[in-house]
Design a protein around this motif. Structure first.
Motif, PDB file in Angstrom:
ATOM      1  N   ASP A  30      31.845  64.258  11.600  1.00 33.81           N
ATOM      2  CA  ASP A  30      30.677  63.527  11.106  1.00 33.81           C
ATOM      3  C   ASP A  30      31.080  62.090  10.835  1.00 33.81           C
ATOM      4  OD1 ASP A  30      28.414  62.559   9.958  1.00 33.81           O
ATOM      5  OD2 ASP A  30      28.237  64.094   8.418  1.00 33.81           O
ATOM      6  N   ASP A  31      30.505  61.163  11.598  1.00 36.50           N
ATOM      7  CA  ASP A  31      30.816  59.746  11.433  1.00 36.50           C
ATOM      8  C   ASP A  31      29.614  58.938  10.960  1.00 36.50           C
ATOM      9  OD1 ASP A  31      33.409  60.167  12.347  1.00 36.50           O
ATOM     10  OD2 ASP A  31      32.829  59.865  14.441  1.00 36.50           O
ATOM     11  N   ALA A  32      28.405  59.508  11.045  1.00 36.40           N
ATOM     12  CA  ALA A  32      27.210  58.694  10.844  1.00 36.40           C
ATOM     13  C   ALA A  32      26.431  59.025   9.579  1.00 36.40           C
ATOM     14  CB  ALA A  32      26.275  58.844  12.058  1.00 36.40           C
ATOM     15  N   ASN A  33      26.636  60.193   9.000  1.00 36.17           N
ATOM     16  CA  ASN A  33      25.813  60.598   7.866  1.00 36.17           C
ATOM     17  C   ASN A  33      26.377  60.029   6.572  1.00 36.17           C
ATOM     18  OD1 ASN A  33      23.448  61.827   7.208  1.00 36.17           O
ATOM     19  ND2 ASN A  33      24.298  63.866   6.963  1.00 36.17           N
ATOM     20  N   VAL A  34      26.279  58.692   6.441  1.00 36.80           N
ATOM     21  CA  VAL A  34      26.823  57.962   5.305  1.00 36.80           C
ATOM     22  C   VAL A  34      25.692  57.193   4.629  1.00 36.80           C
ATOM     23  CG1 VAL A  34      28.427  56.185   4.540  1.00 36.80           C
ATOM     24  CG2 VAL A  34      29.089  57.748   6.376  1.00 36.80           C
ATOM     25  N   PHE A  35      25.620  57.306   3.293  1.00 38.46           N
ATOM     26  CA  PHE A  35      24.564  56.650   2.520  1.00 38.46           C
ATOM     27  C   PHE A  35      25.189  55.792   1.434  1.00 38.46           C
ATOM     28  CE2 PHE A  35      22.321  59.865   4.694  1.00 38.46           C
ATOM     29  CZ  PHE A  35      20.974  59.560   4.672  1.00 38.46           C
ATOM     30  N   TYR A  36      24.422  54.796   0.990  1.00 42.03           N
ATOM     31  CA  TYR A  36      24.789  53.963  -0.151  1.00 42.03           C
ATOM     32  C   TYR A  36      23.636  54.002  -1.146  1.00 42.03           C
ATOM     33  CZ  TYR A  36      28.990  51.939   1.917  1.00 42.03           C
ATOM     34  OH  TYR A  36      30.257  51.760   2.442  1.00 42.03           O
ATOM     35  N   ASP A  37      23.943  54.429  -2.361  1.00 45.94           N
ATOM     36  CA  ASP A  37      22.925  54.531  -3.413  1.00 45.94           C
ATOM     37  C   ASP A  37      21.732  55.358  -2.953  1.00 45.94           C
ATOM     38  OD1 ASP A  37      24.388  52.879  -5.235  1.00 45.94           O
ATOM     39  OD2 ASP A  37      23.744  51.137  -4.070  1.00 45.94           O
ATOM     40  N   GLY A  38      22.015  56.385  -2.157  1.00 46.91           N
ATOM     41  CA  GLY A  38      20.980  57.316  -1.736  1.00 46.91           C
ATOM     42  C   GLY A  38      20.141  56.886  -0.559  1.00 46.91           C
ATOM     43  N   VAL A  39      20.424  55.736   0.068  1.00 47.23           N
ATOM     44  CA  VAL A  39      19.641  55.272   1.214  1.00 47.23           C
ATOM     45  C   VAL A  39      20.587  54.903   2.353  1.00 47.23           C
ATOM     46  CG1 VAL A  39      17.716  54.454  -0.175  1.00 47.23           C
ATOM     47  CG2 VAL A  39      19.614  52.916   0.311  1.00 47.23           C
ATOM     48  N   ARG A  40      20.036  54.812   3.545  1.00 49.84           N
ATOM     49  CA  ARG A  40      20.840  54.449   4.706  1.00 49.84           C
ATOM     50  C   ARG A  40      21.185  52.966   4.678  1.00 49.84           C
ATOM     51  NH1 ARG A  40      21.367  58.329   8.454  1.00 49.84           N
ATOM     52  NH2 ARG A  40      19.941  60.111   8.359  1.00 49.84           N
ATOM     53  N   GLY A  41      22.235  52.607   5.442  1.00 51.03           N
ATOM     54  CA  GLY A  41      22.652  51.217   5.515  1.00 51.03           C
ATOM     55  C   GLY A  41      24.137  51.071   5.294  1.00 51.03           C
ATOM     56  N   ASP A  42      24.950  51.623   6.209  1.00 52.70           N
ATOM     57  CA  ASP A  42      26.401  51.606   6.076  1.00 52.70           C
ATOM     58  C   ASP A  42      26.956  50.319   6.679  1.00 52.70           C
ATOM     59  OD1 ASP A  42      29.063  52.112   5.879  1.00 52.70           O
ATOM     60  OD2 ASP A  42      29.129  53.695   7.395  1.00 52.70           O
ATOM     61  N   PRO A  43      27.507  49.404   5.862  1.00 49.84           N
ATOM     62  CA  PRO A  43      28.054  48.164   6.415  1.00 49.84           C
ATOM     63  C   PRO A  43      29.352  48.378   7.187  1.00 49.84           C
ATOM     64  CG  PRO A  43      28.496  48.277   4.071  1.00 49.84           C
ATOM     65  CD  PRO A  43      27.619  49.447   4.397  1.00 49.84           C
ATOM     66  N   PHE A  44      30.041  49.503   6.955  1.00 44.25           N
ATOM     67  CA  PHE A  44      31.305  49.781   7.636  1.00 44.25           C
ATOM     68  C   PHE A  44      31.100  50.765   8.786  1.00 44.25           C
ATOM     69  CE2 PHE A  44      32.505  48.596   3.298  1.00 44.25           C
ATOM     70  CZ  PHE A  44      33.463  47.635   3.536  1.00 44.25           C
ATOM     71  N   SER A  45      30.094  50.554   9.582  1.00 46.44           N
ATOM     72  CA  SER A  45      29.823  51.465  10.685  1.00 46.44           C
ATOM     73  C   SER A  45      30.846  51.277  11.797  1.00 46.44           C
ATOM     74  CB  SER A  45      28.414  51.218  11.230  1.00 46.44           C
ATOM     75  OG  SER A  45      28.293  49.892  11.708  1.00 46.44           O
ATOM     76  N   GLY A  46      30.902  52.236  12.709  1.00 43.06           N
ATOM     77  CA  GLY A  46      31.829  52.145  13.827  1.00 43.06           C
ATOM     78  C   GLY A  46      33.244  52.489  13.418  1.00 43.06           C
ATOM     79  N   PHE A  47      34.194  51.641  13.816  1.00 40.83           N
ATOM     80  CA  PHE A  47      35.602  51.913  13.568  1.00 40.83           C
ATOM     81  C   PHE A  47      36.144  51.168  12.359  1.00 40.83           C
ATOM     82  CE2 PHE A  47      34.896  52.959  17.974  1.00 40.83           C
ATOM     83  CZ  PHE A  47      35.634  54.112  18.160  1.00 40.83           C
ATOM     84  N   SER A  48      35.275  50.621  11.535  1.00 44.70           N
ATOM     85  CA  SER A  48      35.712  49.950  10.319  1.00 44.70           C
ATOM     86  C   SER A  48      36.021  50.983   9.233  1.00 44.70           C
ATOM     87  CB  SER A  48      34.636  48.978   9.826  1.00 44.70           C
ATOM     88  OG  SER A  48      34.323  48.027  10.831  1.00 44.70           O
ATOM     89  N   VAL A  49      36.764  50.555   8.220  1.00 48.10           N
ATOM     90  CA  VAL A  49      37.192  51.459   7.154  1.00 48.10           C
ATOM     91  C   VAL A  49      36.571  51.008   5.835  1.00 48.10           C
ATOM     92  CG1 VAL A  49      39.157  52.439   5.925  1.00 48.10           C
ATOM     93  CG2 VAL A  49      39.364  51.867   8.357  1.00 48.10           C
ATOM     94  N   PRO A  50      35.717  51.840   5.207  1.00 50.94           N
ATOM     95  CA  PRO A  50      35.063  51.455   3.947  1.00 50.94           C
ATOM     96  C   PRO A  50      36.069  51.157   2.837  1.00 50.94           C
ATOM     97  CG  PRO A  50      33.994  53.376   4.912  1.00 50.94           C
ATOM     98  CD  PRO A  50      35.243  53.145   5.693  1.00 50.94           C
ATOM     99  N   GLN A  51      35.890  50.014   2.172  1.00 47.22           N
ATOM    100  CA  GLN A  51      36.701  49.643   1.023  1.00 47.22           C
ATOM    101  C   GLN A  51      36.019  50.132  -0.261  1.00 47.22           C
ATOM    102  OE1 GLN A  51      39.833  47.878   1.622  1.00 47.22           O
ATOM    103  NE2 GLN A  51      39.164  48.764   3.571  1.00 47.22           N
ATOM    104  N   LEU A  52      36.791  50.286  -1.327  1.00 41.54           N
ATOM    105  CA  LEU A  52      36.282  50.866  -2.565  1.00 41.54           C
ATOM    106  C   LEU A  52      36.115  49.844  -3.684  1.00 41.54           C
ATOM    107  CD1 LEU A  52      38.408  54.146  -2.629  1.00 41.54           C
ATOM    108  CD2 LEU A  52      36.036  53.875  -1.879  1.00 41.54           C
TER     109      LEU A  52
END
Length: 338
Positions: free
Chosen positions: A107-129
């Motif tokens: 699963d690479d696409a089912n990512v949410f922020y604050d309960g809504v869609r809009g992942d800024p780190f899509s593709g091959f990027s790595v989400p920072q914390l």
């Protein structure tokens, strides 16, 4: 007359606190009190979540498999990006880059922020914390509640918000492979009805792989407006720059027995290969309590994401020996530039 008492109490299952009270009392003398407080044990339990129900609910009261990784856990593990936390999520393993496997399903696409869609780190990027307060994981087919068909699960990142509680932090990071970084975060009240937050983050690091490095820059913050006793408006922004050099790593060649044919530092990418990300996120959340039984909670999220990349992809062996067979004996691999 002398006496002492020791009491231990567990509060909400989250931790334990203790107090010791020693008193000395004699006729005609004042009572002397000594009180000692402290934390006996730390648990990383947060029983409240919006994942699965889209409303505040106790994890133990919903028929779903939900796990919450708190900000305290992120801090104590010194986690810098999401890959540092996968080991703490049951049933989840790292697949590649920031991709995960939920209960055996990629699963690479089912990512949410604050309960809504809009992942800024899509593709091959790595989400920072840096701008993440906590991570909520919903496991199993219930992830379909959010519109995706992935049977494994979904991840929801809860971003950090402005607060009336004043806090000022400065962090400096260093480590192996020339890791160097720094961050600052400021939050507090501007007026009785307005609070702010500002954060800045920078980190750069080389890699044990050749021609691979990373650079992360982030500016995040926002404003909180108390529009009344029952109404609250929260606005946030998040500007992200991620520059990954030679990041499209495709493994190291091995023979049929699994032995490395080259050094583990091998990388098919050239020094000039790159993957660059620039993203801007603007978000507004409005909450209003009409009464004890009816509440409005609406979120509007804007995302602009741009990625540029250039890299070399390993393809097949080249028949250098001229024997009509292209295999490991030729010791030459053809690459494709993308």
């Amino acid at each position: 007359m002398k006496y002492s008492t020791l009491a231990i109490a567990v509060i909400g299952g989250l931790g334990a606190s203790f107090s010791a009270l020693a008193e000395k009392q004699t006729d005609g003398e004042n009572v002397e009190k000594i009180e000692v407080t402290g934390r006996a044990q730390q648990f990383y339990l947060d029983s409240n979540t919006r994942v699965g129900t889209k409303a505040d609910a106790d994890i133990m009261e919903i028929p779903l498999s939900v796990q919450v990784l708190t900000h305290q856990l992120i801090a104590d593990q010194a986690a810098r990006d999401i890959t540092d936390l996968y080991r703490s999520i049951a049933g989840v393993s790292e697949f590649s880059y920031s991709g995960v496997t939920f209960r055996g399903f990629r699963d690479d696409a089912n990512v949410f922020y604050d309960g809504v869609r809009g992942d800024p780190f899509s593709g091959f990027s790595v989400p920072q914390l840096f701008n993440v307060e906590r991570v909520e994981v919903l496991k199993g087919p219930a992830a379909a509640l959010y519109g995706g068909g992935e049977p494994g699960g979904m991840i929801n990142y809860v971003s950090r918000q402005p607060s009336f509680n004043e806090e000022k932090n400065i962090t400096v990071t260093g480590g192996n492979f020339s890791l160097l970084g720094a961050s600052t975060e400021l939050t507090g009240a501007v007026t009785d009805t307005m609070a702010y937050r500002f954060g800045a983050f920078y980190e750069a690091q080389d890699s044990f792989r050749n021609n691979a490095d990373s650079e992360n820059i982030e500016f995040a913050g926002g404003a909180l407006f108390a529009l009344g006793d029952n109404t609250q408006l929260t606005t946030t922004y998040d500007y992200i720059v991620q520059n990954l050099g030679g990041n499209r790593l495709r493994g190291v060649p091995v023979d049929d027995d699994g032995n490395f044919l080259v050094d583990p530092s091998y990388n098919a990418n050239e020094k000039g290969d790159y993957q660059d990300l620039e993203a801007l996120v603007l978000q507004a959340n409005l909450q209003h309590n009409f009464n004890d039984n009816f509440t409005f909670n609406g979120t509007l999220r804007y995302l602009d994401n741009e990625r540029d990349q250039a890299y070399h992809e390993s393809r097949s062996w080249v028949d250098v020996n001229g024997d009509g067979v292209a295999d490991i004996n030729d010791e030459t691999i053809q690459r494709e530039y993308r």
